[in-house]
Write a protein that holds these residues in place. Structure first.
Motif, PDB file in Angstrom:
ATOM      1  N   LEU A  12       0.842  -1.190   0.000  1.00  0.00           N
ATOM      2  CA  LEU A  12       0.000   0.000   0.000  1.00  0.00           C
ATOM      3  C   LEU A  12       0.878   1.241   0.000  1.00  0.00           C
ATOM      4  O   LEU A  12       1.938   1.265   0.637  1.00  0.00           O
ATOM      5  N   PRO A  13       0.441   2.286  -0.682  1.00  0.00           N
ATOM      6  CA  PRO A  13       1.211   3.530  -0.679  1.00  0.00           C
ATOM      7  C   PRO A  13       1.060   4.244   0.668  1.00  0.00           C
ATOM      8  O   PRO A  13       0.318   3.795   1.544  1.00  0.00           O
ATOM      9  N   ASN A  14       1.721   5.373   0.802  1.00  0.00           N
ATOM     10  CA  ASN A  14       1.616   6.146   2.043  1.00  0.00           C
ATOM     11  C   ASN A  14       0.272   6.858   2.163  1.00  0.00           C
ATOM     12  O   ASN A  14      -0.165   7.176   3.259  1.00  0.00           O
ATOM     13  N   ASP A  15      -0.351   7.172   1.028  1.00  0.00           N
ATOM     14  CA  ASP A  15      -1.658   7.829   1.076  1.00  0.00           C
ATOM     15  C   ASP A  15      -2.579   7.217   0.027  1.00  0.00           C
ATOM     16  O   ASP A  15      -2.125   6.669  -0.971  1.00  0.00           O
ATOM     17  N   VAL A  16      -3.871   7.307   0.289  1.00  0.00           N
ATOM     18  CA  VAL A  16      -4.871   6.642  -0.544  1.00  0.00           C
ATOM     19  C   VAL A  16      -4.878   7.191  -1.974  1.00  0.00           C
ATOM     20  O   VAL A  16      -5.184   6.457  -2.921  1.00  0.00           O
ATOM     21  N   ARG A  17      -4.531   8.458  -2.149  1.00  0.00           N
ATOM     22  CA  ARG A  17      -4.527   9.050  -3.498  1.00  0.00           C
ATOM     23  C   ARG A  17      -3.536   8.376  -4.432  1.00  0.00           C
ATOM     24  O   ARG A  17      -3.677   8.426  -5.639  1.00  0.00           O
ATOM     25  N   ALA A  18      -2.534   7.740  -3.877  1.00  0.00           N
ATOM     26  CA  ALA A  18      -1.519   7.079  -4.700  1.00  0.00           C
ATOM     27  C   ALA A  18      -1.846   5.600  -4.929  1.00  0.00           C
ATOM     28  O   ALA A  18      -1.076   4.886  -5.561  1.00  0.00           O
ATOM     29  N   GLY A  19      -2.999   5.150  -4.450  1.00  0.00           N
ATOM     30  CA  GLY A  19      -3.371   3.750  -4.592  1.00  0.00           C
ATOM     31  C   GLY A  19      -3.632   3.352  -6.031  1.00  0.00           C
ATOM     32  O   GLY A  19      -4.049   4.171  -6.858  1.00  0.00           O
ATOM     33  N   ARG A  20      -3.389   2.099  -6.304  1.00  0.00           N
ATOM     34  CA  ARG A  20      -3.594   1.554  -7.645  1.00  0.00           C
ATOM     35  C   ARG A  20      -4.261   0.195  -7.536  1.00  0.00           C
ATOM     36  O   ARG A  20      -4.203  -0.457  -6.513  1.00  0.00           O
ATOM     37  N   GLY A  21      -4.892  -0.220  -8.617  1.00  0.00           N
ATOM     38  CA  GLY A  21      -5.537  -1.522  -8.664  1.00  0.00           C
ATOM     39  C   GLY A  21      -6.955  -1.402  -9.176  1.00  0.00           C
ATOM     40  O   GLY A  21      -7.493  -0.301  -9.334  1.00  0.00           O
ATOM     41  N   SER A  22      -7.568  -2.536  -9.438  1.00  0.00           N
ATOM     42  CA  SER A  22      -8.906  -2.525 -10.040  1.00  0.00           C
ATOM     43  C   SER A  22      -9.959  -1.883  -9.142  1.00  0.00           C
ATOM     44  O   SER A  22     -10.908  -1.278  -9.640  1.00  0.00           O
ATOM     45  N   ALA A  23      -9.812  -1.965  -7.824  1.00  0.00           N
ATOM     46  CA  ALA A  23     -10.797  -1.344  -6.927  1.00  0.00           C
ATOM     47  C   ALA A  23     -10.841   0.170  -7.127  1.00  0.00           C
ATOM     48  O   ALA A  23     -11.912   0.777  -7.088  1.00  0.00           O
ATOM     49  N   PHE A  24      -9.688   0.773  -7.370  1.00  0.00           N
ATOM     50  CA  PHE A  24      -9.635   2.223  -7.604  1.00  0.00           C
ATOM     51  C   PHE A  24     -10.267   2.585  -8.947  1.00  0.00           C
ATOM     52  O   PHE A  24     -10.997   3.578  -9.053  1.00  0.00           O
ATOM     53  N   ILE A  25      -9.994   1.790  -9.955  1.00  0.00           N
ATOM     54  CA  ILE A  25     -10.582   2.033 -11.281  1.00  0.00           C
ATOM     55  C   ILE A  25     -12.101   1.880 -11.210  1.00  0.00           C
ATOM     56  O   ILE A  25     -12.853   2.711 -11.731  1.00  0.00           O
ATOM     57  N   HIS A  26     -12.561   0.836 -10.526  1.00  0.00           N
ATOM     58  CA  HIS A  26     -13.993   0.625 -10.374  1.00  0.00           C
ATOM     59  C   HIS A  26     -14.651   1.762  -9.592  1.00  0.00           C
ATOM     60  O   HIS A  26     -15.780   2.170  -9.907  1.00  0.00           O
ATOM     61  N   ALA A  27     -13.976   2.283  -8.569  1.00  0.00           N
ATOM     62  CA  ALA A  27     -14.550   3.374  -7.771  1.00  0.00           C
ATOM     63  C   ALA A  27     -14.746   4.623  -8.617  1.00  0.00           C
ATOM     64  O   ALA A  27     -15.745   5.328  -8.465  1.00  0.00           O
ATOM     65  N   ARG A  28     -13.820   4.898  -9.511  1.00  0.00           N
ATOM     66  CA  ARG A  28     -13.948   6.071 -10.391  1.00  0.00           C
ATOM     67  C   ARG A  28     -15.160   5.895 -11.314  1.00  0.00           C
ATOM     68  O   ARG A  28     -15.965   6.807 -11.480  1.00  0.00           O
ATOM     69  N   ASP A  29     -15.285   4.717 -11.890  1.00  0.00           N
ATOM     70  CA  ASP A  29     -16.448   4.441 -12.742  1.00  0.00           C
ATOM     71  C   ASP A  29     -17.735   4.574 -11.934  1.00  0.00           C
ATOM     72  O   ASP A  29     -18.714   5.179 -12.395  1.00  0.00           O
ATOM     73  N   ALA A  30     -17.742   4.038 -10.723  1.00  0.00           N
ATOM     74  CA  ALA A  30     -18.951   4.041  -9.899  1.00  0.00           C
ATOM     75  C   ALA A  30     -19.368   5.456  -9.511  1.00  0.00           C
ATOM     76  O   ALA A  30     -20.551   5.800  -9.576  1.00  0.00           O
ATOM     77  N   VAL A  31     -18.434   6.301  -9.104  1.00  0.00           N
ATOM     78  CA  VAL A  31     -18.831   7.658  -8.697  1.00  0.00           C
ATOM     79  C   VAL A  31     -19.347   8.446  -9.891  1.00  0.00           C
ATOM     80  O   VAL A  31     -20.289   9.248  -9.758  1.00  0.00           O
ATOM     81  N   ASP A  32     -18.785   8.220 -11.065  1.00  0.00           N
ATOM     82  CA  ASP A  32     -19.298   8.902 -12.263  1.00  0.00           C
ATOM     83  C   ASP A  32     -20.741   8.485 -12.548  1.00  0.00           C
ATOM     84  O   ASP A  32     -21.578   9.316 -12.901  1.00  0.00           O
ATOM     85  N   ARG A  33     -21.046   7.207 -12.365  1.00  0.00           N
ATOM     86  CA  ARG A  33     -22.417   6.738 -12.578  1.00  0.00           C
ATOM     87  C   ARG A  33     -23.346   7.176 -11.448  1.00  0.00           C
ATOM     88  O   ARG A  33     -24.522   7.461 -11.671  1.00  0.00           O
TER      89      ARG A  33
END
Length: 194
Positions: A81-102
């Motif tokens: 895990l990175p030091n802060d959530v903004r630097a996180g990577r992985g499918s969960a982050f990609i899915h969250a971006r799609d979800a908030v847009d919808r």
């Protein structure tokens, strides 16, 4: 693993609600937050959440205010895990971006994105729609019962009869929510499995 991305409604014309949202996330996420939640851009917050129960609690708290569009992404998160959530990577982050847009386009202000997330999203939207219909009186009883007191004690505290509390419980679908939440958390947990 789960990522919640939430975007404040009408942030240019209203107060900055991000600090309060971060407090809500910490309160409901507790030890299920591997990293502190953060403001990611202007009026947006993001949280990495380890459990479906905590993710559901956070989503329900944020959507209750009608001031947030909330996207839940489930999937993998890159290690370490990175030091802060903004630097996180992985499918969960990609899915969250799609979800908030919808979620911004959804009447219930929420969306779920993951492989096979349709059932989870439908059930979550149904629960939020049920909660959106709750009156102030229903929320008053809900809060008291959620605090662990009995319906009799709630009646005494509010100053109404036990039967009036029972009617509020029924009208507010509190028992329906109590039964639905664990079931929905189990459905969400399956999305977050590796």
């Amino acid at each position: 693993m789960f990522v919640i991305t939430a975007d404040q409604h009408d942030s240019r014309a209203s107060a900055d609600l991000v600090p309060a949202a971060l407090d809500v996330i910490v309160r409901y996420g507790g030890s299920a937050l591997p990293l502190p939640p953060e403001r990611t851009a202007g009026d947006e917050v993001q949280a990495l959440v380890a459990t479906a129960d905590a993710a559901l609690d956070i989503i329900l708290a944020l959507t209750r205010t009608h001031r947030w569009s909330v996207g839940l992404g489930a999937g993998t998160v890159d290690d370490p895990l990175p030091n802060d959530v903004r630097a996180g990577r992985g499918s969960a982050f990609i899915h969250a971006r799609d979800a908030v847009d919808r979620a911004k386009k959804a009447a219930t202000r929420v969306a779920v994105s993951a492989d096979d997330a349709e059932d989870a999203e439908a059930l979550l939207r149904l629960l939020i729609e049920l909660r959106d219909r709750r009156t102030d009186e229903g929320w008053e009883v809900y809060e008291l019962l959620a605090g662990g007191i009995t319906q009799r004690a709630a009646a005494e505290q509010i100053g109404i009869s036990e039967s009036a509390v029972s009617r509020r419980v029924a009208a507010a679908s509190i028992r329906v929510e109590e039964a639905a939440r664990p079931a929905l958390a189990r459905v969400l947990a399956r999305l977050g499995e590796p």
